[in-house]
Structure formats: C-alpha cells, structure tokens
Motif scaffolding. Sequence first.
Motif, PDB file in Angstrom:
ATOM      1  N   ILE A  63       0.773  14.391 -17.828  1.00  0.00           N
ATOM      2  CA  ILE A  63       1.001  12.966 -17.612  1.00  0.00           C
ATOM      3  C   ILE A  63       2.103  12.773 -16.576  1.00  0.00           C
ATOM      4  N   ASN A  64       1.849  11.908 -15.621  1.00  0.00           N
ATOM      5  CA  ASN A  64       2.880  11.469 -14.682  1.00  0.00           C
ATOM      6  C   ASN A  64       3.601  10.295 -15.341  1.00  0.00           C
ATOM      7  N   PHE A  65       4.858  10.482 -15.740  1.00  0.00           N
ATOM      8  CA  PHE A  65       5.553   9.458 -16.500  1.00  0.00           C
ATOM      9  C   PHE A  65       6.025   8.286 -15.642  1.00  0.00           C
ATOM     10  N   ASP A  66       5.855   8.363 -14.330  1.00  0.00           N
ATOM     11  CA  ASP A  66       6.142   7.213 -13.464  1.00  0.00           C
ATOM     12  C   ASP A  66       4.954   6.251 -13.428  1.00  0.00           C
ATOM     13  N   THR A  67       3.748   6.830 -13.420  1.00  0.00           N
ATOM     14  CA  THR A  67       2.539   6.004 -13.309  1.00  0.00           C
ATOM     15  C   THR A  67       1.679   6.046 -14.572  1.00  0.00           C
ATOM     16  N   TYR A  68       1.977   6.997 -15.446  1.00  0.00           N
ATOM     17  CA  TYR A  68       1.190   7.253 -16.658  1.00  0.00           C
ATOM     18  C   TYR A  68      -0.240   7.695 -16.350  1.00  0.00           C
ATOM     19  N   ASP A  69      -0.454   8.154 -15.115  1.00  0.00           N
ATOM     20  CA  ASP A  69      -1.740   8.763 -14.781  1.00  0.00           C
ATOM     21  C   ASP A  69      -1.841  10.123 -15.447  1.00  0.00           C
ATOM     22  N   VAL A  70      -3.050  10.501 -15.816  1.00  0.00           N
ATOM     23  CA  VAL A  70      -3.302  11.796 -16.430  1.00  0.00           C
ATOM     24  C   VAL A  70      -4.209  12.604 -15.512  1.00  0.00           C
ATOM     25  N   LYS A  71      -3.812  13.834 -15.252  1.00  0.00           N
ATOM     26  CA  LYS A  71      -4.682  14.732 -14.488  1.00  0.00           C
ATOM     27  C   LYS A  71      -4.693  16.085 -15.174  1.00  0.00           C
ATOM     28  N   ASN A  72      -5.709  16.873 -14.874  1.00  0.00           N
ATOM     29  CA  ASN A  72      -5.839  18.195 -15.479  1.00  0.00           C
ATOM     30  C   ASN A  72      -5.305  19.264 -14.540  1.00  0.00           C
ATOM     31  N   CYS A  73      -4.753  20.322 -15.125  1.00  0.00           N
ATOM     32  CA  CYS A  73      -4.180  21.395 -14.315  1.00  0.00           C
ATOM     33  C   CYS A  73      -4.451  22.747 -14.965  1.00  0.00           C
ATOM     34  N   GLN A  74      -4.065  23.787 -14.251  1.00  0.00           N
ATOM     35  CA  GLN A  74      -4.100  25.153 -14.749  1.00  0.00           C
ATOM     36  C   GLN A  74      -2.690  25.501 -15.194  1.00  0.00           C
ATOM     37  N   GLY A  75      -2.561  26.199 -16.325  1.00  0.00           N
ATOM     38  CA  GLY A  75      -1.229  26.498 -16.821  1.00  0.00           C
ATOM     39  C   GLY A  75      -1.167  27.770 -17.639  1.00  0.00           C
ATOM     40  N   VAL A  76       0.056  28.233 -17.867  1.00  0.00           N
ATOM     41  CA  VAL A  76       0.311  29.430 -18.666  1.00  0.00           C
ATOM     42  C   VAL A  76       0.759  28.993 -20.062  1.00  0.00           C
ATOM     43  N   ILE A  77       0.141  29.555 -21.096  1.00  0.00           N
ATOM     44  CA  ILE A  77       0.488  29.198 -22.464  1.00  0.00           C
ATOM     45  C   ILE A  77       1.845  29.802 -22.822  1.00  0.00           C
ATOM     46  N   ILE A  78       2.754  28.940 -23.272  1.00  0.00           N
ATOM     47  CA  ILE A  78       4.086  29.361 -23.692  1.00  0.00           C
ATOM     48  C   ILE A  78       4.153  29.520 -25.212  1.00  0.00           C
ATOM     49  N   SER A  79       3.371  28.737 -25.943  1.00  0.00           N
ATOM     50  CA  SER A  79       3.392  28.773 -27.408  1.00  0.00           C
ATOM     51  C   SER A  79       3.128  30.168 -27.945  1.00  0.00           C
ATOM     52  N   ASN A  80       3.736  30.464 -29.079  1.00  0.00           N
ATOM     53  CA  ASN A  80       3.526  31.730 -29.785  1.00  0.00           C
ATOM     54  C   ASN A  80       2.056  31.884 -30.171  1.00  0.00           C
ATOM     55  N   SER A  81       1.496  33.074 -29.981  1.00  0.00           N
ATOM     56  CA  SER A  81       0.084  33.319 -30.276  1.00  0.00           C
ATOM     57  C   SER A  81      -0.267  32.969 -31.718  1.00  0.00           C
ATOM     58  N   CYS A  82       0.601  33.338 -32.657  1.00  0.00           N
ATOM     59  CA  CYS A  82       0.328  33.078 -34.078  1.00  0.00           C
ATOM     60  C   CYS A  82       0.325  31.583 -34.373  1.00  0.00           C
ATOM     61  N   ASP A  83       1.208  30.844 -33.724  1.00  0.00           N
ATOM     62  CA  ASP A  83       1.309  29.414 -33.988  1.00  0.00           C
ATOM     63  C   ASP A  83       0.044  28.659 -33.611  1.00  0.00           C
ATOM     64  N   ILE A  84      -0.654  29.110 -32.571  1.00  0.00           N
ATOM     65  CA  ILE A  84      -1.811  28.355 -32.091  1.00  0.00           C
ATOM     66  C   ILE A  84      -3.134  28.975 -32.516  1.00  0.00           C
ATOM     67  N   SER A  85      -3.085  29.993 -33.372  1.00  0.00           N
ATOM     68  CA  SER A  85      -4.316  30.603 -33.873  1.00  0.00           C
ATOM     69  C   SER A  85      -4.890  29.752 -35.005  1.00  0.00           C
ATOM     70  N   PRO A  86      -6.152  29.324 -34.903  1.00  0.00           N
ATOM     71  CA  PRO A  86      -6.755  28.532 -35.981  1.00  0.00           C
ATOM     72  C   PRO A  86      -6.952  29.347 -37.255  1.00  0.00           C
ATOM     73  N   GLU A  87      -6.902  30.672 -37.142  1.00  0.00           N
ATOM     74  CA  GLU A  87      -7.077  31.536 -38.308  1.00  0.00           C
ATOM     75  C   GLU A  87      -5.797  31.666 -39.127  1.00  0.00           C
ATOM     76  N   ASN A  88      -4.695  31.199 -38.584  1.00  0.00           N
ATOM     77  CA  ASN A  88      -3.402  31.344 -39.239  1.00  0.00           C
ATOM     78  C   ASN A  88      -3.063  30.058 -40.003  1.00  0.00           C
ATOM     79  N   GLU A  89      -3.284  30.075 -41.317  1.00  0.00           N
ATOM     80  CA  GLU A  89      -2.995  28.894 -42.122  1.00  0.00           C
ATOM     81  C   GLU A  89      -1.486  28.726 -42.283  1.00  0.00           C
ATOM     82  N   ARG A  90      -1.020  27.475 -42.126  1.00  0.00           N
ATOM     83  CA  ARG A  90       0.414  27.211 -42.170  1.00  0.00           C
ATOM     84  C   ARG A  90       0.705  26.015 -43.058  1.00  0.00           C
ATOM     85  N   PHE A  91       1.852  26.080 -43.758  1.00  0.00           N
ATOM     86  CA  PHE A  91       2.310  24.940 -44.538  1.00  0.00           C
ATOM     87  C   PHE A  91       2.637  23.784 -43.606  1.00  0.00           C
ATOM     88  N   LEU A  92       3.311  24.105 -42.491  1.00  0.00           N
ATOM     89  CA  LEU A  92       3.575  23.116 -41.456  1.00  0.00           C
ATOM     90  C   LEU A  92       2.630  23.385 -40.291  1.00  0.00           C
TER      91      LEU A  92
END
Length: 202
Positions: A63-92
């Motif tokens: 999101i461009n916070f000046d115009t609130y336009d949304v565009k798609n991009c290519q990016g590198v995942i920073i999140s921990n692998s375990c945190d974003i795995s759908p197989e990993n059940e979490r209390f939070l």
Amino acid sequence: MSDSVKDLFSEVELFLPSYLTPNEKEELYSGLKDFPENVTYYLQRGRQDEALQGDVWSSLPIINFDTYDVKNCQGVIISNSCDISPENERFLPTFNVIFAPLIRVSKLRRLLESSNISEERVSSTIENIRKQYNTSTFFLPAMGEVIEEDSVALFSDMRYVPMSKFREQGVKNITLHMQGFYLFLMKLSMHFCRFNEGVHRF
C-alpha cells in the motif's frame, strides 16, 4: 567489507546448524568460506505448496500510504517458517506474513544517482550490496524468468500481508538454497540484533 560482516564470516563454523549431517555441514561451510564469490543462492527443486522464510514470492500487495493505492510486488518472506505454516496449530494464530519487497538494482542505482551522490560513491554502494557487505540489505542475483534482474531487499522496508490474502493470491517463485538461506539469516540477525550497539542502558 564492514567489520561486522568480516568478523561473523571469520567464525562462521561456530554457527552452523546442529541438525545438519557432517556432510551437509561440510558442504555449507565450504560454500560460505568462499563468500562472497561462490554462494549458491537458489534451490533448483522446492515444494510449491509450502512457504519458507527467505522464499521469494510474487503478487504480494503493498500500500502507498500517501495515495492508498495498492499494487502487487515480488518480495522475500521475513516471517518465521513455523509461524506461517498452516500445519502448525497455534494458541495464538499468525495474522500476517511479513516480507521485504524486492527492488531491482538498476532502479536503486537510479535512485542513488538522483540524490546528488557522487558516481564513485554510488558505484561503491552498489558493489557492496552485490557482495553482501551492506548489513541492511540482502542481494539476490537474477535467476532466469523467476527473478528477471539482480535485485535487493531492504531490511528497513518491511511490509505485511494478511495470511488469508497471502494464501489467496501469493505465488511462490523460488526457495533459497541452504547457503543462500544461512547468509540471509546471518544478515537479518546483524541488522536487527545489534548486541554491540554501544548504548549504555543501565
């Protein structure tokens, strides 16, 4: 090379993952010893149905916070692998996936040149980024049609996408090889975890 990068790579053998077999440790150590000349960045075969830290994905909304336009991009995942795995059940639950957008090195060069920086300094900055000497960036070389041009992720430019939107529209492009991933982790740690910041907090 910055002293922090130099010091870390001089002792890289101390930080090799304990879960690797002796042969895997030797392969990883040998590759990292040749840094920055001969790093294997990408895994040729990877599961398309899993999201891992360090993956390159496309169709990630920003999101461009000046115009609130949304565009798609290519990016590198920073999140921990375990945190974003759908197989990993979490209390939070994990609500968002954190990523750093990729910027083409050619575009970054143009941005630097437009900032009244000398050509010598622009060239040395780009060279340091390519060699992974800059601790606030992660350089990714071009990889055919997957990463069309040499690109860089800026650790100071983190974005997030809701997990539901990530699963709905994100497209996995490529997974980092163990050498590239370990280099990524070390640089991420150096950027965010400054134990030697020199600030007295007592």
